[in-house]
Design an enzyme around this catalytic site. Structure first.
Site, PDB file in Angstrom:
ATOM      1  N   ASP A   1       0.828  -1.198   0.000  1.00  0.00           N
ATOM      2  CA  ASP A   1       0.000   0.000   0.000  1.00  0.00           C
ATOM      3  C   ASP A   1       0.868   1.256   0.000  1.00  0.00           C
ATOM      4  O   ASP A   1       1.863   1.346   0.730  1.00  0.00           O
ATOM      5  CB  ASP A   1      -0.896  -0.020   1.247  1.00  0.00           C
ATOM      6  CG  ASP A   1      -1.870   1.134   1.288  1.00  0.00           C
ATOM      7  OD1 ASP A   1      -2.725   1.214   0.402  1.00  0.00           O
ATOM      8  OD2 ASP A   1      -1.766   1.956   2.217  1.00  0.00           O
TER       9      ASP A   1
ATOM     10  N   GLU B   1      14.545 -15.511  -0.155  1.00  0.00           N
ATOM     11  CA  GLU B   1      14.938 -16.576   0.758  1.00  0.00           C
ATOM     12  C   GLU B   1      13.970 -17.751   0.696  1.00  0.00           C
ATOM     13  O   GLU B   1      14.299 -18.862   1.149  1.00  0.00           O
ATOM     14  CB  GLU B   1      14.996 -16.047   2.197  1.00  0.00           C
ATOM     15  CG  GLU B   1      16.086 -15.018   2.451  1.00  0.00           C
ATOM     16  CD  GLU B   1      15.992 -14.427   3.848  1.00  0.00           C
ATOM     17  OE1 GLU B   1      15.124 -14.898   4.626  1.00  0.00           O
ATOM     18  OE2 GLU B   1      16.762 -13.498   4.161  1.00  0.00           O
TER      19      GLU B   1
END
Length: 578
Positions: free
Chosen positions: A223, A278
């Site tokens: 956002d 990751e």
């Protein structure tokens, strides 16, 4: 519907197991409080979403984007977050969230959640600690506090306006009861802005991203991604100075605005990308960044978030030339940056496109406003409101054009972002919402100027009868108009030619047809017609004009309106297969 014989069968599981599944995904936005209510309290909840997973699977989407579901006072529809690592008790529990995520994944649907990093709620424990702490404390440094101007400090540090109207600064009362410092809030006063120069803020959001990634979330919608980093060194420019530069030759495309689209915001997203990578597969992200088109690519780069919303078609007129220019530019930009394009017509902040396209005066009304307004996203939600939702809407024309535009969008390379209810052809709800029932802060802070966003957030109609048209067993938190019955899932399910069945047919075929992210424009017999082909010989033809035109050769796979006698009607899109 079967896959055309010339195409190899591609299973959904194979397609969605790819680490690049997001590049051409169809993503369905759910506004949780208005999707489905499982406990008759009038508010949609997590269990309600879980109960509708079979519907989502049948619709044929690839992913769900879940708007904020965090604990919140709802000062801004959930975008005022009290706790970033929990579920609002009115919507459910973390266990409910895990059950929903598992159900979506079992159905082959990915899950994207909203992250709100620019500001917290004023009820967040950090902000409450800041209010109880002295000036220059570590607690206050997590937010943006400044002394006021004037001999008594009673003048805001700058005369800037907030996005929702009124000043962008709010004065606090110090712990000893005296008038104190001011804090910055680009949006509502209940949404204090974080200080992203503070390492503790940066580390805490990394913790939040790991929290949800570890729970199996596949991606994040960021956002106000362009507002995190700010330069508030003295002297702060005045509103007039900002406006003067925003209308200059270069505007703020050089990254020098005090709080919109600064270059150093990308340091944050480079760090986030390392975290996303990751995981196996890497977590995805898409930026909500209302920025100049020439600056969008950095948000969408592979080293950054990977995608950024393209709102250009959302702001365009229903016009062949405008659509072609926007599509061509965005595909070229995506190819240059290594990102994939995104396309969107409706969301929780804008007037539904079935209504926008039905305006009597024009197809879409060119938006206007300062560069600051555009960068804040306010043009995107307000440009057709004019002090209240206009009533001169031709709903039949608007829906016909919306169906044509959506079918064209679903044929484009890149990701298609859909907003709940557009598959039903829902219109914006206008005067049926009384002032006493409205919830959007934009309405309360700009009465008579901005009607707010409640009209696109009215709970969905699932059935043609009932106290809330199947949304729940009781009433809904925003009133639904009587005409929702004709737009309900029940009234369209299995009905040939309905908007719901059009979306289902197109989405399922799209999942089989998408391959290389390429498009080739083909010549057309009229300037009002756009005609392009995708790999596998898949063609899309749209007539933006007011008169029928001859339809090119090919077998019709799906059409937004009936086609007869080899003529493509006005305001209609068809997909053709060789």
């Amino acid at each position: 519907m079967s896959t055309p014989a010339s195409l190899p069968e591609r299973s959904d599981s194979d397609r969605m197991s790819s680490p690049t599944w997001w590049r051409q995904a169809s993503v369905y936005q759910i506004y949780p409080r208005s999707f489905a209510d499982s406990n008759a309290d009038g508010i949609g909840n997590i269990k309600g979403i879980t109960s509708r997973v079979p519907y989502l699977k049948e619709l044929g989407i690839d992913a769900v984007w879940l708007s904020p579901f965090y604990p919140s006072a709802l000062a801004d529809g959930g975008y005022d977050v009290d706790n970033y690592r929990d579920v609002d008790s009115k919507l459910g529990t973390l266990a409910d969230f895990d059950e929903m995520a598992a159900a979506l994944h079992e159905a082959g649907i990915k899950l994207i959640v909203d992250i709100v990093p620019n500001h917290s709620s004023d009820r967040h424990e950090w902000f409450q600690e800041a209010l109880a702490s002295p000036k220059n404390s570590a607690a206050r440094d997590r937010y943006i506090f400044r002394d006021g101007l004037g001999p008594h400090g009673d003048v805001p540090p700058a005369d800037w306006d907030s996005v929702f109207g009124g000043p962008a600064w709010e004065r606090i009362v110090e712990p000893d009861g005296t008038p104190g410092q001011w804090y910055m809030h680009i949006f509502a006063k209940e949404q204090p802005d974080f200080n992203w120069d503070n390492p503790e803020v940066r580390e805490d959001f990394l913790k939040t991203l790991r929290f949800w990634s570890d729970r199996g979330v596949d991606g994040f919608r960021i956002d106000v991604a362009h507002a995190l980093v700010k330069d508030l060194s003295a002297p702060l420019p005045s509103k007039a100075q900002l406006e003067a530069k925003s209308h200059g030759a270069d505007g703020f495309v050089d990254g020098t605005h005090p709080f919109w689209d600064r270059d150093d915001v990308h340091e944050i997203y480079t760090e986030w990308r390392k975290l996303f990578n990751e995981y196996n597969p890497p977590r995805t992200a898409v930026a909500e960044a209302w920025v100049h088109t020439d600056r969008r690519a950095r948000y969408a780069s592979p080293e950054g978030l990977g995608q950024a919303f393209n709102f250009d078609l959302l702001q365009a007129n229903f016009d062949a030339n405008e659509f072609k220019e926007i599509i061509s530019k965005n595909l070229a930009d995506a190819q240059a940056s290594g990102a994939s394009s995104t396309w969107v017509f409706s969301n929780h902040d804008v007037v539904r496109h079935a209504t926008r396209y039905g305006l009597a005066e024009s197809a879409g009304s060119e938006p206007s406003g300062s560069e600051t307004e555009i960068m804040s996203g306010q043009v995107g939600k307000r440009w057709l409101l004019d002090g209240g939702l206009r009533e001169d809407v031709n709903a039949e024309l608007g829906l016909r054009r919306a169906r044509a535009a959506s079918l064209l969008m679903l044929a484009l390379p890149g990701s298609a972002y859909l907003y709940q209810g557009e598959e039903l052809g829902l219109q914006e709800v206008g005067s049926e919402i009384p002032d006493s029932a409205r919830q959007d802060p934009a309405f309360f802070r700009n009465k008579g100027v901005d009607v707010g966003r409640d009209g696109c957030r009215v709970p969905l109609p699932w059935t043609s009868t009932g106290s809330s048209f199947g949304f729940g067993d009781g009433c809904s938190h925003l009133p639904q108009p009587h005409w929702f019955a004709d737009y309900s899932v029940q009234s369209q399910d299995g009905v040939e030619g309905s908007t719901l069945e059009l979306y289902r047919k197109a989405l399922k075929l799209r999942s089989q047809l998408q391959s290389e992210e390429k498009l080739e424009w083909l010549p057309s017999s009229s300037p009002d017609v756009l005609h392009f082909t995708r790999p596998n010989g898949w063609q899309c033809v749209t007539n933006f004009g007011t008169a029928p035109v001859a339809l090119p050769e090919g077998d019709i796979a799906v059409s937004s309106a009936p086609v007869t006698n080899g003529q493509l009607p006005a305001n209609t899109t068809v997909w053709l297969m060789p």
